[in-house]
Scaffold this motif. Structure first.
Motif, PDB file in Angstrom:
ATOM      1  N   LEU A 108       0.802  -1.218   0.000  1.00 24.29           N
ATOM      2  CA  LEU A 108       0.000   0.000   0.000  1.00 24.29           C
ATOM      3  C   LEU A 108       0.836   1.269   0.000  1.00 24.29           C
ATOM      4  N   SER A 109       2.062   1.195   0.521  1.00 25.49           N
ATOM      5  CA  SER A 109       2.896   2.405   0.575  1.00 25.49           C
ATOM      6  C   SER A 109       3.217   2.919  -0.823  1.00 25.49           C
ATOM      7  N   ILE A 124      -0.589   5.045   0.693  1.00 27.05           N
ATOM      8  CA  ILE A 124      -1.477   4.659   1.786  1.00 27.05           C
ATOM      9  C   ILE A 124      -0.638   4.030   2.892  1.00 27.05           C
ATOM     10  N   ASP A 125      -0.852   4.466   4.121  1.00 22.39           N
ATOM     11  CA  ASP A 125      -0.189   3.864   5.269  1.00 22.39           C
ATOM     12  C   ASP A 125      -1.256   3.143   6.085  1.00 22.39           C
ATOM     13  N   ILE A 126      -0.860   2.082   6.755  1.00 23.56           N
ATOM     14  CA  ILE A 126      -1.777   1.363   7.630  1.00 23.56           C
ATOM     15  C   ILE A 126      -1.129   1.166   8.990  1.00 23.56           C
ATOM     16  N   ILE A 149      -6.954  -3.436  11.416  1.00 24.82           N
ATOM     17  CA  ILE A 149      -6.033  -2.683  10.557  1.00 24.82           C
ATOM     18  C   ILE A 149      -6.781  -1.479   9.996  1.00 24.82           C
ATOM     19  N   HIS A 150      -6.214  -0.308  10.219  1.00 25.14           N
ATOM     20  CA  HIS A 150      -6.819   0.956   9.801  1.00 25.14           C
ATOM     21  C   HIS A 150      -5.981   1.605   8.710  1.00 25.14           C
ATOM     22  N   ARG A 151      -6.656   2.318   7.835  1.00 27.23           N
ATOM     23  CA  ARG A 151      -5.987   3.084   6.779  1.00 27.23           C
ATOM     24  C   ARG A 151      -5.645   4.467   7.318  1.00 27.23           C
ATOM     25  N   ARG A 152      -4.436   4.913   6.983  1.00 25.04           N
ATOM     26  CA  ARG A 152      -4.003   6.273   7.336  1.00 25.04           C
ATOM     27  C   ARG A 152      -3.300   6.818   6.095  1.00 25.04           C
TER      28      ARG A 152
END
Length: 137
Positions: A101-102, A106-108, A131-134
């Motif tokens: 995702l990076s 997108i960071d998780i 697991i959350h998306r940041r």
């Protein structure tokens, strides 16, 4: 080495499709929803997050693909595992999904906790990773 049926179903889930046959032995989980991804089968948590159940035999890269797909779709996923081997595979999958995702900005992050599940009418303690998306700034 021939991929297992679990890996094929998990890779299909990561690609966006789902199976409908329950995995032998896992139909006894608290949530009795037919599995769609083999040993990392999706379910739905009360919070609305998609649940992936990981076993010792799950391939971390395939689970990571499923995690990344769920995060892209809804921004939150839940991974459940019972035992040291399954938890090891789940943690590796989260790390791999983070690298997948990076590349998209997108960071998780994940929040671990314990949950109790009923298997064969017996309580077992599982690890739950939410697991959350940041999004990166």
């Amino acid at each position: 080495m021939k991929p297992s049926e679990d890996d094929v179903r998990l890779e299909a889930r990561a690609a966006g499709s789902s199976g409908s046959q329950p995995e032998p032995g896992n139909e006894r989980q608290v949530r009795r929803v037919p599995p769609a991804a083999g040993s990392a089968r999706p379910d739905h948590a009360p919070s609305g997050a998609e649940v992936l159940k990981v076993s010792t035999r799950s391939r971390p890269s395939a689970v990571a693909g499923a995690i990344a797909g769920v995060i892209r779709e809804s921004g939150i996923a839940e991974v459940q595992s019972i035992g040291a081997g399954a938890t090891n595979q789940a943690i590796k999958a989260v790390a791999i999904a983070r690298s997948y995702l990076s590349e998209e900005g997108i960071d998780i992050y994940c929040v671990p906790s314990f949950i109790d599940v009923a298997i064969d009418e017996e309580e077992r303690t599982a690890i739950k990773l939410v697991i959350h998306r940041r999004d990166k700034i």
